[in-house]
Design a protein around this motif. Structure first.
Motif, PDB file in Angstrom:
ATOM      1  N   ALA A 116      -2.786  14.791   0.708  1.00 17.87           N
ATOM      2  CA  ALA A 116      -4.397  14.323   1.105  1.00 17.87           C
ATOM      3  C   ALA A 116      -4.252  12.907   1.708  1.00 17.87           C
ATOM      4  CB  ALA A 116      -5.075  14.372  -0.064  1.00 17.87           C
ATOM      5  N   LEU A 117      -3.104  12.239   1.554  1.00 23.11           N
ATOM      6  CA  LEU A 117      -2.813  10.728   2.088  1.00 23.11           C
ATOM      7  C   LEU A 117      -2.355  10.715   3.530  1.00 23.11           C
ATOM      8  CD1 LEU A 117      -1.869   8.760  -1.095  1.00 23.11           C
ATOM      9  CD2 LEU A 117      -4.036   8.860  -0.014  1.00 23.11           C
ATOM     10  N   ARG A 118      -1.608  12.058   3.931  1.00 20.90           N
ATOM     11  CA  ARG A 118      -0.778  11.963   4.963  1.00 20.90           C
ATOM     12  C   ARG A 118      -1.622  11.929   6.148  1.00 20.90           C
ATOM     13  NH1 ARG A 118       3.543  16.416   4.435  1.00 20.90           N
ATOM     14  NH2 ARG A 118       3.820  15.290   2.559  1.00 20.90           N
ATOM     15  N   TYR A 119      -1.079  10.857   7.270  1.00 20.37           N
ATOM     16  CA  TYR A 119      -1.824  10.891   8.427  1.00 20.37           C
ATOM     17  C   TYR A 119      -3.024  10.173   8.332  1.00 20.37           C
ATOM     18  CZ  TYR A 119       2.056  13.875   9.596  1.00 20.37           C
ATOM     19  OH  TYR A 119       3.437  14.573   9.616  1.00 20.37           O
ATOM     20  N   LYS A 120      -3.517   9.530   7.263  1.00 19.86           N
ATOM     21  CA  LYS A 120      -4.653   8.714   7.149  1.00 19.86           C
ATOM     22  C   LYS A 120      -4.510   7.378   7.650  1.00 19.86           C
ATOM     23  CE  LYS A 120      -7.567  11.376   3.898  1.00 19.86           C
ATOM     24  NZ  LYS A 120      -8.324  11.052   2.663  1.00 19.86           N
ATOM     25  N   PRO A 121      -5.460   6.944   8.498  1.00 20.27           N
ATOM     26  CA  PRO A 121      -5.626   5.472   8.594  1.00 20.27           C
ATOM     27  C   PRO A 121      -5.473   4.386   7.445  1.00 20.27           C
ATOM     28  CG  PRO A 121      -7.580   6.134   8.911  1.00 20.27           C
ATOM     29  CD  PRO A 121      -6.658   7.404   8.678  1.00 20.27           C
ATOM     30  N   MET A 122      -4.753   3.488   7.503  1.00 20.93           N
ATOM     31  CA  MET A 122      -4.693   2.560   6.425  1.00 20.93           C
ATOM     32  C   MET A 122      -6.275   2.085   6.171  1.00 20.93           C
ATOM     33  SD  MET A 122      -1.662   1.875   5.742  1.00 20.93           S
ATOM     34  CE  MET A 122      -0.110   2.342   6.282  1.00 20.93           C
ATOM     35  N   PRO A 123      -6.294   1.852   4.722  1.00 22.92           N
ATOM     36  CA  PRO A 123      -7.795   1.500   4.349  1.00 22.92           C
ATOM     37  C   PRO A 123      -7.987   0.158   4.872  1.00 22.92           C
ATOM     38  CG  PRO A 123      -6.263   1.143   2.480  1.00 22.92           C
ATOM     39  CD  PRO A 123      -5.511   1.871   3.774  1.00 22.92           C
ATOM     40  N   TRP A 124      -9.460   0.191   5.256  1.00 18.62           N
ATOM     41  CA  TRP A 124     -10.064  -1.307   5.831  1.00 18.62           C
ATOM     42  C   TRP A 124      -9.693  -2.564   4.960  1.00 18.62           C
ATOM     43  CZ3 TRP A 124     -13.696  -4.387   3.492  1.00 18.62           C
ATOM     44  CH2 TRP A 124     -13.970  -3.874   2.229  1.00 18.62           C
ATOM     45  N   GLN A 125      -9.502  -2.410   3.934  1.00 15.81           N
ATOM     46  CA  GLN A 125      -9.245  -3.461   2.770  1.00 15.81           C
ATOM     47  C   GLN A 125      -7.914  -4.157   3.178  1.00 15.81           C
ATOM     48  OE1 GLN A 125     -10.007  -0.675   1.824  1.00 15.81           O
ATOM     49  NE2 GLN A 125     -11.463  -0.618   0.108  1.00 15.81           N
ATOM     50  N   LEU A 126      -7.043  -3.625   3.864  1.00 15.34           N
ATOM     51  CA  LEU A 126      -5.864  -4.313   4.440  1.00 15.34           C
ATOM     52  C   LEU A 126      -6.044  -5.334   5.459  1.00 15.34           C
ATOM     53  CD1 LEU A 126      -3.221  -1.304   4.385  1.00 15.34           C
ATOM     54  CD2 LEU A 126      -3.562  -3.170   2.471  1.00 15.34           C
ATOM     55  N   VAL A 127      -7.072  -4.911   6.320  1.00 14.19           N
ATOM     56  CA  VAL A 127      -7.220  -5.931   7.361  1.00 14.19           C
ATOM     57  C   VAL A 127      -8.486  -6.860   6.949  1.00 14.19           C
ATOM     58  CG1 VAL A 127      -7.146  -5.720   9.919  1.00 14.19           C
ATOM     59  CG2 VAL A 127      -7.328  -3.468   8.550  1.00 14.19           C
ATOM     60  N   ALA A 128      -9.109  -6.370   6.000  1.00 15.69           N
ATOM     61  CA  ALA A 128     -10.324  -7.202   5.565  1.00 15.69           C
ATOM     62  C   ALA A 128      -9.900  -8.598   4.956  1.00 15.69           C
ATOM     63  CB  ALA A 128     -11.074  -6.489   4.686  1.00 15.69           C
ATOM     64  N   PRO A 129     -10.691  -9.633   5.118  1.00 18.51           N
ATOM     65  CA  PRO A 129     -10.204 -10.835   4.315  1.00 18.51           C
ATOM     66  C   PRO A 129      -9.457 -10.813   3.003  1.00 18.51           C
ATOM     67  CG  PRO A 129     -12.598 -10.885   4.549  1.00 18.51           C
ATOM     68  CD  PRO A 129     -12.062  -9.661   5.395  1.00 18.51           C
ATOM     69  N   LYS A 130      -8.511 -11.557   2.810  1.00 21.85           N
ATOM     70  CA  LYS A 130      -7.842 -11.611   1.473  1.00 21.85           C
ATOM     71  C   LYS A 130      -8.441 -12.454   0.570  1.00 21.85           C
ATOM     72  CE  LYS A 130      -4.399 -12.339   3.770  1.00 21.85           C
ATOM     73  NZ  LYS A 130      -5.174 -12.384   5.092  1.00 21.85           N
ATOM     74  N   HIS A 142       0.909  -1.209  -0.065  1.00 18.23           N
ATOM     75  CA  HIS A 142       0.255   0.070  -0.044  1.00 18.23           C
ATOM     76  C   HIS A 142       0.854   1.326  -0.064  1.00 18.23           C
ATOM     77  CE1 HIS A 142      -3.125   2.717   0.960  1.00 18.23           C
ATOM     78  NE2 HIS A 142      -2.538   3.397   2.106  1.00 18.23           N
ATOM     79  N   THR A 143       1.955   1.341   1.006  1.00 13.02           N
ATOM     80  CA  THR A 143       2.917   2.427   0.969  1.00 13.02           C
ATOM     81  C   THR A 143       3.413   2.700  -0.399  1.00 13.02           C
ATOM     82  OG1 THR A 143       4.373   1.197   2.205  1.00 13.02           O
ATOM     83  CG2 THR A 143       2.721   2.498   3.409  1.00 13.02           C
ATOM     84  N   ALA A 144       3.808   1.594  -0.935  1.00  5.77           N
ATOM     85  CA  ALA A 144       4.656   1.626  -2.314  1.00  5.77           C
ATOM     86  C   ALA A 144       3.802   2.317  -3.325  1.00  5.77           C
ATOM     87  CB  ALA A 144       5.038   0.240  -2.535  1.00  5.77           C
ATOM     88  N   GLU A 145       2.449   2.103  -3.381  1.00  2.00           N
ATOM     89  CA  GLU A 145       1.585   2.462  -4.480  1.00  2.00           C
ATOM     90  C   GLU A 145       1.059   3.871  -3.942  1.00  2.00           C
ATOM     91  OE1 GLU A 145      -0.947  -0.682  -4.607  1.00  2.00           O
ATOM     92  OE2 GLU A 145       0.133  -2.077  -5.749  1.00  2.00           O
ATOM     93  N   ASN A 146       1.180   4.228  -2.725  1.00  4.34           N
ATOM     94  CA  ASN A 146       0.317   5.668  -2.205  1.00  4.34           C
ATOM     95  C   ASN A 146       1.239   6.545  -1.720  1.00  4.34           C
ATOM     96  OD1 ASN A 146      -2.548   5.070  -2.558  1.00  4.34           O
ATOM     97  ND2 ASN A 146      -1.735   3.011  -1.959  1.00  4.34           N
ATOM     98  N   ASP A 147       2.130   7.381  -2.312  1.00  4.78           N
ATOM     99  CA  ASP A 147       3.064   8.423  -2.014  1.00  4.78           C
ATOM    100  C   ASP A 147       2.701   9.425  -1.085  1.00  4.78           C
ATOM    101  OD1 ASP A 147       5.229   9.932  -1.314  1.00  4.78           O
ATOM    102  OD2 ASP A 147       6.232   9.457  -3.219  1.00  4.78           O
ATOM    103  N   ALA A 148       2.350   9.502   0.298  1.00  2.00           N
ATOM    104  CA  ALA A 148       2.118  10.467   1.002  1.00  2.00           C
ATOM    105  C   ALA A 148       2.849  11.822   1.012  1.00  2.00           C
ATOM    106  CB  ALA A 148       1.777  10.153   2.557  1.00  2.00           C
TER     107      ALA A 148
END
Length: 364
Positions: free
Chosen positions: A124-138, A113-119
């Motif tokens: 606008a991405l800075r200090y935002k929590p990680m998206p829920w999809q990262l913790v959702a089932p894969k 995620h961090t490789a694809e989203n350069d805060a």
């Protein structure tokens, strides 16, 4: 410039040869869970102990070696089998604590995620929590539902509470399981089929897991409180579900180990890291293989004769003793596994053979 270190009796942890010159007290502990704050299992080394066999202990030049250096301690993350906790206490200052753990799938997704989203470039991405999809089932699978004539997404639960699962549809069977709550689990149930079919296992060289067999698949859930088998059995599986996948190349092999049975899954859709065959002593290289082995405790029988194995770590010649591979004995876990083993193996065998894979039972 050389950096000479001693290897401590724990894979991946090294101690600088001039550690006695440091005024900072250091303690190295076998970690359990940085996320839950569980107590470590045991102390590996404390600077108050010194190192009495330094004359006989071999040294190694670690200059240029990538790793985490904390005062006199060097941790090579790639060599860790389980986590460590490092406590440091500089003179006159507050104590500090650092946890180092092998990477798991969640943090691999974070790195992607961090490789694809350069805060740094996109405020606008800075200090935002990680998206829920990262913790959702894969694991997401599409299957036709014959009863209703439509497709329904099959999703493994990302937060299974107690023994509960999220509702799911399975081909030709309508709703397979309804979610349960902790309150439901505290009441007596007349329907044992609502309970998941699982065994408690140790993944070879790593942590305890639940292997869960359902009609539609085999799932894996890591148990984070390493070393607490009693709690593992009481709580039941909860957390991220990881799904195996079976096809004609899949192989499942059963065998015995000193105090139970082993289940090896090859080409079943889940990878692991293993040291290359015939690798030189001390190598940190690991191959990524679709080959996983799980050890489950089982009571002694006429056909399964128990023998002892060591419970401690040792690095004689940089090798790990047998106990590193197998789980520590627990009577409750063994009896649970015994009570469900036949049903579990029957369900697993059906999954493999239905996918045209191979099944080998080498148990005595």
């Amino acid at each position: 410039m050389t950096e000479m270190y001693y290897a401590l009796d724990y894979p991946g942890v090294y101690l600088k040869t001039d550690f006695a010159e440091s005024k900072v007290r250091i303690a190295v502990l076998q970690g359990n869970s940085a996320d839950t704050g569980e107590a470590p299992l045991y102390a590996v080394w404390d600077s108050l102990w010194g190192l009495p066999d330094t004359v006989a202990r071999p040294t190694k030049d670690m200059s240029g070696k990538e790793g985490l250096r904390v005062q006199s301690v060097l941790v090579i993350e790639e060599e860790l089998w389980e986590g460590v906790t490092i406590l440091s206490q500089p003179p006159g200052k507050n104590e500090r604590r650092l946890h180092v753990y092998p990477m798991d799938d969640f943090y691999r997704r974070v790195l992607k995620h961090t490789a694809e989203n350069d805060a740094m470039q996109n405020p606008a991405l800075r200090y935002k929590p990680m998206p829920w999809q990262l913790v959702a089932p894969k694991n997401k699978v599409q299957e036709d539902n014959e009863d209703e004539g439509e497709d329904e997404e099959l999703v493994g639960s990302g937060g299974v509470q107690g023994h509960g699962y999220n509702t799911r549809k399975v081909k030709g069977k309508g709703w397979q399981k309804q979610a349960t709550t902790d309150e439901d689990m505290n009441t007596s149930s007349e329907d044992e089929d609502d309970q998941p079919l699982y065994v408690c296992v140790r993944r070879q060289g790593t942590s305890p897991y639940y292997l869960i067999a359902e009609d539609d698949n085999l799932f894996l859930v890591r148990y984070k409180h390493a070393g607490n088998w009693e709690r593992m059995l009481k709580e039941g599986p909860k957390g991220d579900l990881e799904s195996f996948t079976f096809d004609s190349s899949s192989r499942v092999e059963l065998s015995s180990f000193p105090k139970g049975f082993s289940v090896r899954l090859i080409d079943c859709g889940m990878t692991s890291k293993k040291k290359p065959a015939n690798a030189p002593v001390g190598t940190t290289d690991r191959d990524t293989l679709d080959d996983n082995t799980f050890h489950l405790l089982h009571p002694e029988t006429n056909r399964l004769k128990h023998r002892e194995y060591y419970y401690s770590y040792n690095r004689h010649g940089n090798s790990v003793q047998e106990a590193k591979m197998f789980p520590k004995w627990d009577d409750g876990i063994a009896k649970h596994n015994e009570s469900v083993l036949d049903d579990f193996l029957n369900a697993l065998q059906d999954l493999v053979l239905d996918a045209a894979g191979s099944w080998t039972d080498n148990r005595p």
